[in-house]
Scaffold this motif. Structure first.
Motif, mmCIF file in Angstrom:
data_model
loop_
_atom_site.group_PDB
_atom_site.id
_atom_site.type_symbol
_atom_site.label_atom_id
_atom_site.label_comp_id
_atom_site.label_asym_id
_atom_site.label_seq_id
_atom_site.Cartn_x
_atom_site.Cartn_y
_atom_site.Cartn_z
ATOM 1 N N MET A 84 -10.204 -13.427 -2.772
ATOM 2 C CA MET A 84 -9.164 -13.533 -3.810
ATOM 3 C C MET A 84 -8.110 -12.450 -3.615
ATOM 4 O O MET A 84 -7.734 -11.745 -4.561
ATOM 5 N N LEU A 85 -7.637 -12.332 -2.405
ATOM 6 C CA LEU A 85 -6.682 -11.279 -2.088
ATOM 7 C C LEU A 85 -5.368 -11.467 -2.828
ATOM 8 O O LEU A 85 -4.920 -12.604 -3.078
ATOM 9 N N LYS A 86 -4.765 -10.332 -3.157
ATOM 10 C CA LYS A 86 -3.500 -10.311 -3.885
ATOM 11 C C LYS A 86 -2.463 -9.555 -3.053
ATOM 12 O O LYS A 86 -2.831 -8.692 -2.236
ATOM 13 N N PRO A 87 -1.177 -9.806 -3.286
ATOM 14 C CA PRO A 87 -0.153 -9.036 -2.566
ATOM 15 C C PRO A 87 -0.321 -7.522 -2.735
ATOM 16 O O PRO A 87 -0.021 -6.759 -1.801
ATOM 17 N N ASP A 88 -0.827 -7.080 -3.885
ATOM 18 C CA ASP A 88 -1.040 -5.645 -4.111
ATOM 19 C C ASP A 88 -2.139 -5.060 -3.220
ATOM 20 O O ASP A 88 -2.280 -3.840 -3.150
ATOM 21 N N ASP A 89 -2.912 -5.903 -2.567
ATOM 22 C CA ASP A 89 -3.934 -5.417 -1.638
ATOM 23 C C ASP A 89 -3.352 -5.084 -0.269
ATOM 24 O O ASP A 89 -4.060 -4.562 0.597
ATOM 25 N N THR A 90 -2.087 -5.403 -0.064
ATOM 26 C CA THR A 90 -1.444 -5.104 1.210
ATOM 27 C C THR A 90 -1.453 -3.605 1.473
ATOM 28 O O THR A 90 -1.000 -2.818 0.639
ATOM 29 N N ALA A 91 -1.991 -3.213 2.632
ATOM 30 C CA ALA A 91 -2.127 -1.800 2.971
ATOM 31 C C ALA A 91 -2.732 -1.681 4.371
ATOM 32 O O ALA A 91 -3.191 -2.678 4.941
ATOM 33 N N VAL A 92 -2.741 -0.465 4.864
ATOM 34 C CA VAL A 92 -3.568 -0.159 6.034
ATOM 35 C C VAL A 92 -4.923 0.283 5.507
ATOM 36 O O VAL A 92 -5.002 1.176 4.654
ATOM 37 N N TYR A 93 -5.973 -0.341 6.004
ATOM 38 C CA TYR A 93 -7.336 -0.049 5.556
ATOM 39 C C TYR A 93 -8.027 0.829 6.599
ATOM 40 O O TYR A 93 -8.008 0.534 7.794
ATOM 41 N N TYR A 94 -8.651 1.899 6.104
ATOM 42 C CA TYR A 94 -9.307 2.883 6.967
ATOM 43 C C TYR A 94 -10.790 2.976 6.636
ATOM 44 O O TYR A 94 -11.184 2.966 5.471
ATOM 45 N N CYS A 95 -11.569 3.143 7.649
ATOM 46 C CA CYS A 95 -12.988 3.428 7.528
ATOM 47 C C CYS A 95 -13.173 4.947 7.583
ATOM 48 O O CYS A 95 -12.459 5.638 8.334
ATOM 49 N N TYR A 96 -14.117 5.470 6.792
ATOM 50 C CA TYR A 96 -14.324 6.923 6.735
ATOM 51 C C TYR A 96 -15.812 7.232 6.691
ATOM 52 O O TYR A 96 -16.574 6.539 6.001
ATOM 53 N N ASN A 97 -16.198 8.261 7.421
ATOM 54 C CA ASN A 97 -17.578 8.760 7.403
ATOM 55 C C ASN A 97 -17.598 10.168 6.825
ATOM 56 O O ASN A 97 -17.002 11.088 7.393
ATOM 57 N N TRP A 98 -18.281 10.296 5.659
ATOM 58 C CA TRP A 98 -18.316 11.587 4.972
ATOM 59 C C TRP A 98 -19.061 12.663 5.760
ATOM 60 O O TRP A 98 -18.645 13.815 5.796
ATOM 61 N N ASN A 99 -20.181 12.308 6.353
ATOM 62 C CA ASN A 99 -21.045 13.307 6.984
ATOM 63 C C ASN A 99 -20.303 14.101 8.051
ATOM 64 O O ASN A 99 -20.544 15.290 8.221
ATOM 65 N N ASN A 100 -19.433 13.401 8.780
ATOM 66 C CA ASN A 100 -18.735 14.036 9.892
ATOM 67 C C ASN A 100 -17.235 14.180 9.647
ATOM 68 O O ASN A 100 -16.520 14.665 10.526
ATOM 69 N N ASN A 101 -16.781 13.744 8.475
ATOM 70 C CA ASN A 101 -15.357 13.825 8.120
ATOM 71 C C ASN A 101 -14.490 13.195 9.199
ATOM 72 O O ASN A 101 -13.563 13.829 9.742
ATOM 73 N N ILE A 102 -14.786 11.942 9.532
ATOM 74 C CA ILE A 102 -13.992 11.268 10.546
ATOM 75 C C ILE A 102 -13.425 9.966 9.995
ATOM 76 O O ILE A 102 -14.047 9.312 9.155
ATOM 77 N N TRP A 103 -12.241 9.611 10.504
ATOM 78 C CA TRP A 103 -11.516 8.410 10.083
ATOM 79 C C TRP A 103 -11.350 7.473 11.268
ATOM 80 O O TRP A 103 -11.233 7.907 12.408
ATOM 81 N N GLY A 104 -11.307 6.197 10.953
ATOM 82 C CA GLY A 104 -10.909 5.227 11.947
ATOM 83 C C GLY A 104 -9.393 5.218 12.083
ATOM 84 O O GLY A 104 -8.672 5.938 11.378
ATOM 85 N N GLN A 105 -8.918 4.364 12.990
ATOM 86 C CA GLN A 105 -7.485 4.317 13.271
ATOM 87 C C GLN A 105 -6.727 3.457 12.255
ATOM 88 O O GLN A 105 -5.504 3.504 12.193
ATOM 89 N N GLY A 106 -7.453 2.658 11.487
ATOM 90 C CA GLY A 106 -6.837 1.804 10.479
ATOM 91 C C GLY A 106 -6.569 0.399 10.984
ATOM 92 O O GLY A 106 -6.357 0.170 12.183
ATOM 93 N N THR A 107 -6.579 -0.544 10.050
ATOM 94 C CA THR A 107 -6.250 -1.932 10.361
ATOM 95 C C THR A 107 -5.358 -2.463 9.246
ATOM 96 O O THR A 107 -5.629 -2.244 8.064
ATOM 97 N N GLN A 108 -4.290 -3.142 9.627
ATOM 98 C CA GLN A 108 -3.296 -3.603 8.662
ATOM 99 C C GLN A 108 -3.765 -4.893 7.990
ATOM 100 O O GLN A 108 -4.163 -5.851 8.672
ATOM 101 N N VAL A 109 -3.683 -4.905 6.665
ATOM 102 C CA VAL A 109 -3.928 -6.115 5.878
ATOM 103 C C VAL A 109 -2.646 -6.429 5.123
ATOM 104 O O VAL A 109 -2.123 -5.585 4.395
ATOM 105 N N THR A 110 -2.135 -7.641 5.313
ATOM 106 C CA THR A 110 -0.919 -8.074 4.644
ATOM 107 C C THR A 110 -1.210 -9.371 3.900
ATOM 108 O O THR A 110 -1.686 -10.339 4.499
ATOM 109 N N VAL A 111 -0.933 -9.356 2.593
ATOM 110 C CA VAL A 111 -1.176 -10.529 1.758
ATOM 111 C C VAL A 111 0.173 -11.048 1.266
ATOM 112 O O VAL A 111 0.902 -10.333 0.569
ATOM 113 N N SER A 112 0.495 -12.259 1.638
ATOM 114 C CA SER A 112 1.774 -12.853 1.248
ATOM 115 C C SER A 112 1.614 -13.625 -0.062
ATOM 116 O O SER A 112 0.562 -14.202 -0.338
#
Length: 113
Positions: A84-112
Motif C-alpha cells: 500500500m505504498l504512498k507517494p510520501d514513501d518516496t525516499a532513499v532507503y538504507y539498511c543499518y547495523n547497530w552493532n557495527n555502526n555500518i550503513w548500506g549504500q541505499g536504494t531508491q524507492v519512488t512512488v508515483s
C-alpha cells in the motif's frame, strides 16, 4: 569486508508493493540488530523499522500496518516488505547495523501518484 548491500528499490504506482533486501557480509548476523531508514533530500534520515537479533520489531507510526520487516539468518539478509505504498514513501532507503555502526549504500524507492 564488512558491508551491507541493499536491493529491490524501484518505481511503483501508489497502492503497489516492493520488497527491499539487505545482505550483510563480514558480521555475525545472528547477533546483529538491524534497521531500515529512509531519507528525502533536505530532510533528516528517518527510522522506518527495526528488528533485533531476537526479532523484537518496531515501526515508525506512518508505516504501521503497511510495512513488514523480517530477517533470514541463514541468508544474512533482512527484508522490508512494503505494501500500500504512498507517494510520501518516496525516499532513499538504507539498511543499518547497530552493532557495527555500518550503513548500506541505499536504494531508491519512488512512488508515483
Amino acid at each position: 569486508q564488512v558491508q551491507l548491500v541493499e536491493s529491490g528499490g524501484g518505481l511503483v504506482q501508489a497502492g503497489g508493493s516492493l520488497r527491499l533486501s539487505c545482505v550483510a557480509s563480514g558480521i555475525n548476523f545472528r547477533v546483529a540488530h538491524m534497521a531500515w531508514y529512509r531519507q528525502v533530500p533536505g530532510k533528516k534520515r528517518e527510522m522506518v523499522a527495526t528488528i533485533t537479533s531476537d526479532e523484537n520489531i518496531n515501526y515508525v507510526d506512518s508505516v504501521k500496518g503497511r510495512f513488514t520487516v523480517s530477517r533470514d539468518n541463514s541468508k544474512n539478509t533482512v527484508y522490508l516488505q512494503m505494501n500500500m505504498l504512498k507517494p510520501d514513501d518516496t525516499a532513499v532507503y538504507y539498511c543499518y547495523n547497530w552493532n557495527n555502526n555500518i550503513w548500506g549504500q541505499g536504494t531508491q524507492v519512488t512512488v508515483s501518484s
